[in-house]
Design a protein around this motif. Structure first.
Motif, PDB file in Angstrom:
ATOM      1  N   CYS A   1      55.797  62.137  23.388  1.00 53.73           N
ATOM      2  CA  CYS A   1      54.556  61.384  23.186  1.00 53.73           C
ATOM      3  C   CYS A   1      53.488  62.297  22.585  1.00 53.73           C
ATOM      4  CB  CYS A   1      54.055  60.818  24.516  1.00 53.73           C
ATOM      5  SG  CYS A   1      55.161  59.617  25.265  1.00 53.73           S
ATOM      6  N   ASP A   2      52.521  61.696  21.886  1.00 53.46           N
ATOM      7  CA  ASP A   2      51.449  62.490  21.293  1.00 53.46           C
ATOM      8  C   ASP A   2      50.371  62.790  22.328  1.00 53.46           C
ATOM      9  OD1 ASP A   2      49.809  60.208  21.521  1.00 53.46           O
ATOM     10  OD2 ASP A   2      50.331  59.511  19.510  1.00 53.46           O
ATOM     11  N   ASP A   3      49.292  63.458  21.879  1.00 53.20           N
ATOM     12  CA  ASP A   3      48.283  63.929  22.828  1.00 53.20           C
ATOM     13  C   ASP A   3      47.314  62.846  23.294  1.00 53.20           C
ATOM     14  OD1 ASP A   3      46.797  63.621  20.531  1.00 53.20           O
ATOM     15  OD2 ASP A   3      46.299  65.741  20.299  1.00 53.20           O
ATOM     16  N   THR A   4      47.554  61.584  22.919  1.00 58.11           N
ATOM     17  CA  THR A   4      46.786  60.502  23.532  1.00 58.11           C
ATOM     18  C   THR A   4      47.259  60.244  24.963  1.00 58.11           C
ATOM     19  OG1 THR A   4      48.286  58.819  22.640  1.00 58.11           O
ATOM     20  CG2 THR A   4      46.349  59.389  21.311  1.00 58.11           C
ATOM     21  N   VAL A   5      48.426  60.770  25.303  1.00 61.20           N
ATOM     22  CA  VAL A   5      48.958  60.695  26.660  1.00 61.20           C
ATOM     23  C   VAL A   5      48.543  61.959  27.400  1.00 61.20           C
ATOM     24  CG1 VAL A   5      51.054  60.563  28.056  1.00 61.20           C
ATOM     25  CG2 VAL A   5      50.892  59.276  25.918  1.00 61.20           C
ATOM     26  N   SER A   6      48.053  61.801  28.629  1.00 57.72           N
ATOM     27  CA  SER A   6      47.526  62.938  29.385  1.00 57.72           C
ATOM     28  C   SER A   6      48.638  63.871  29.851  1.00 57.72           C
ATOM     29  CB  SER A   6      46.737  62.445  30.599  1.00 57.72           C
ATOM     30  OG  SER A   6      45.604  61.709  30.191  1.00 57.72           O
ATOM     31  N   ARG A   7      48.225  65.080  30.216  1.00 57.93           N
ATOM     32  CA  ARG A   7      49.194  66.050  30.756  1.00 57.93           C
ATOM     33  C   ARG A   7      49.832  65.502  32.030  1.00 57.93           C
ATOM     34  NH1 ARG A   7      49.469  71.128  29.317  1.00 57.93           N
ATOM     35  NH2 ARG A   7      49.669  71.882  31.454  1.00 57.93           N
ATOM     36  N   GLU A   8      49.050  64.806  32.845  1.00 58.47           N
ATOM     37  CA  GLU A   8      49.601  64.027  33.949  1.00 58.47           C
ATOM     38  C   GLU A   8      49.068  62.612  33.796  1.00 58.47           C
ATOM     39  OE1 GLU A   8      50.456  64.327  38.720  1.00 58.47           O
ATOM     40  OE2 GLU A   8      48.482  64.948  38.012  1.00 58.47           O
ATOM     41  N   GLN A   9      49.928  61.709  33.355  1.00 59.51           N
ATOM     42  CA  GLN A   9      49.497  60.345  33.057  1.00 59.51           C
ATOM     43  C   GLN A   9      49.758  59.384  34.208  1.00 59.51           C
ATOM     44  OE1 GLN A   9      47.905  59.189  30.066  1.00 59.51           O
ATOM     45  NE2 GLN A   9      47.585  57.477  31.456  1.00 59.51           N
ATOM     46  N   PHE A  10      50.904  59.531  34.892  1.00 59.07           N
ATOM     47  CA  PHE A  10      51.273  58.605  35.962  1.00 59.07           C
ATOM     48  C   PHE A  10      51.832  59.357  37.170  1.00 59.07           C
ATOM     49  CE2 PHE A  10      52.224  56.190  31.983  1.00 59.07           C
ATOM     50  CZ  PHE A  10      51.225  55.240  32.102  1.00 59.07           C
ATOM     51  N   THR A  11      51.638  58.739  38.329  1.00 58.47           N
ATOM     52  CA  THR A  11      52.359  59.162  39.526  1.00 58.47           C
ATOM     53  C   THR A  11      53.040  57.924  40.110  1.00 58.47           C
ATOM     54  OG1 THR A  11      50.385  58.828  40.906  1.00 58.47           O
ATOM     55  CG2 THR A  11      50.789  61.057  40.053  1.00 58.47           C
ATOM     56  N   VAL A  12      54.090  58.142  40.879  1.00 64.00           N
ATOM     57  CA  VAL A  12      54.837  57.046  41.489  1.00 64.00           C
ATOM     58  C   VAL A  12      54.688  57.145  43.003  1.00 64.00           C
ATOM     59  CG1 VAL A  12      57.086  55.948  41.744  1.00 64.00           C
ATOM     60  CG2 VAL A  12      56.474  57.054  39.576  1.00 64.00           C
ATOM     61  N   GLU A  13      54.232  56.045  43.623  1.00 62.45           N
ATOM     62  CA  GLU A  13      54.018  56.012  45.067  1.00 62.45           C
ATOM     63  C   GLU A  13      54.952  54.998  45.720  1.00 62.45           C
ATOM     64  OE1 GLU A  13      49.949  55.078  45.787  1.00 62.45           O
ATOM     65  OE2 GLU A  13      49.175  56.926  44.871  1.00 62.45           O
ATOM     66  N   LYS A  14      55.420  55.333  46.909  1.00 62.65           N
ATOM     67  CA  LYS A  14      56.245  54.410  47.674  1.00 62.65           C
ATOM     68  C   LYS A  14      55.367  53.681  48.686  1.00 62.65           C
ATOM     69  CE  LYS A  14      60.445  54.039  50.470  1.00 62.65           C
ATOM     70  NZ  LYS A  14      61.575  54.774  51.100  1.00 62.65           N
ATOM     71  N   ARG A  15      55.430  52.348  48.675  1.00 63.56           N
ATOM     72  CA  ARG A  15      54.675  51.536  49.623  1.00 63.56           C
ATOM     73  C   ARG A  15      55.640  50.591  50.338  1.00 63.56           C
ATOM     74  NH1 ARG A  15      49.472  50.165  45.659  1.00 63.56           N
ATOM     75  NH2 ARG A  15      49.009  52.374  45.166  1.00 63.56           N
ATOM     76  N   LYS A  16      55.096  49.807  51.240  1.00 65.68           N
ATOM     77  CA  LYS A  16      55.951  48.932  52.043  1.00 65.68           C
ATOM     78  C   LYS A  16      56.743  47.958  51.188  1.00 65.68           C
ATOM     79  CE  LYS A  16      53.147  49.063  56.278  1.00 65.68           C
ATOM     80  NZ  LYS A  16      52.374  48.252  57.248  1.00 65.68           N
TER      81      LYS A  16
END
Length: 263
Positions: free
Chosen positions: A39-54
């Protein structure tokens, strides 16, 4: 673990990945899924995180690129099968069978980003000159948000005007309000001179995606993106032929030496 695929707006497959709780996604090499070089630099160095919920896994947007689902901006989303999430100029499709619809929009008018086509996704596809749209036609004839194009599961395509400044005409009839079904043979004019064509996908099946060329994958167990080089079949055959040739020459040489010594 949901299986996801990352696409460009023209339908090119960039990456296959299995999502798990605690995963980080971005261009940084410290992310579990490193998008550097993909991806190009319009995407952040950390763009997403994944969380577990109920109720399952959630994708949370922590970067600068805005996240959209079904044409609406969101901050996070459950990772349900069939979901299509757009960020920057990329699309994340959730589920092994989720991908672009068979339809595309094409245009010939000159644009600032030199783009001439975009695939349509099932659900709502916003169209406009802003990079926040699913279909970006970047010129002065198109409003930032000009229209919505909706594709339903029955493969029907509908066009709706959302901008109020510049017109939309379908077969020489102005579209003021409401939604109209469009077909491949229709003449669609956006603004004063931007003609758009609806077609069934012309994506070249013989052109490998970046993922297929580089073998990009993620192991889904906390590993980084791996690059697995693929050797073309022709190269393998050529190497085998060279080895056979050397063996034949060696046999002939050995036979000549034997005859010289024992004749």
């Amino acid at each position: 673990m949901p299986d996801c695929r990352l696409y460009t707006t023209t339908g090119e497959l960039l990456l296959n990945v299995s999502i798990y709780a605690g995963m980080s996604i971005g261009r940084s090499s410290s992310c579990d899924v490193c998008l550097k070089g993909i991806c190009d630099d319009t995407v952040s160095r950390e763009q997403f995180t994944v969380e577990k919920r109920k109720d399952g896994l959630y994708l949370k947007n922590v970067g600068n690129a805005k996240l959209y689902s079904n044409g609406t901006r969101i901050a996070e989303s459950p990772l349900n099968d069939g979901l299509v999430l757009r960020f920057s100029s990329y699309v994340l499709a959730v589920g092994p069978k989720t991908g672009p619809s068979p339809f595309e929009l094409t245009w010939t008018i000159s644009t600032e980003n030199n783009q001439r086509r975009a695939v349509l996704w099932y659900g709502v596809n916003t169209l406009g000159s802003s990079m926040d749209n699913y279909v970006v036609i970047k010129n002065n004839d198109i409003e930032r948000q000009h229209a919505k194009v909706t594709v339903n599961k029955g493969d029907q395509v509908f066009l709706e005007r959302i901008g109020m400044g510049r017109a939309i005409c379908v077969n020489h009839v102005d579209l003021d309000k409401g939604m109209i079904e469009i077909k491949e043979e229709d003449e669609i004019l956006l603004g004063e001179e931007t003609f758009v064509n609806l077609i069934r996908g012309i994506r070249n099946k013989n052109v490998l995606s970046k993922a297929e060329i580089s073998g990009t994958s993620v192991d889904g167990g906390g590993g980084k993106v791996a690059k697995m080089a693929k050797t073309p079949l022709g190269v393998i055959i050529a190497v085998l032929l060279v080895i056979l040739l050397f063996l034949l020459l060696f046999i002939l040489f050995a036979q000549s030496v034997y005859e010289m010594l024992f004749s």
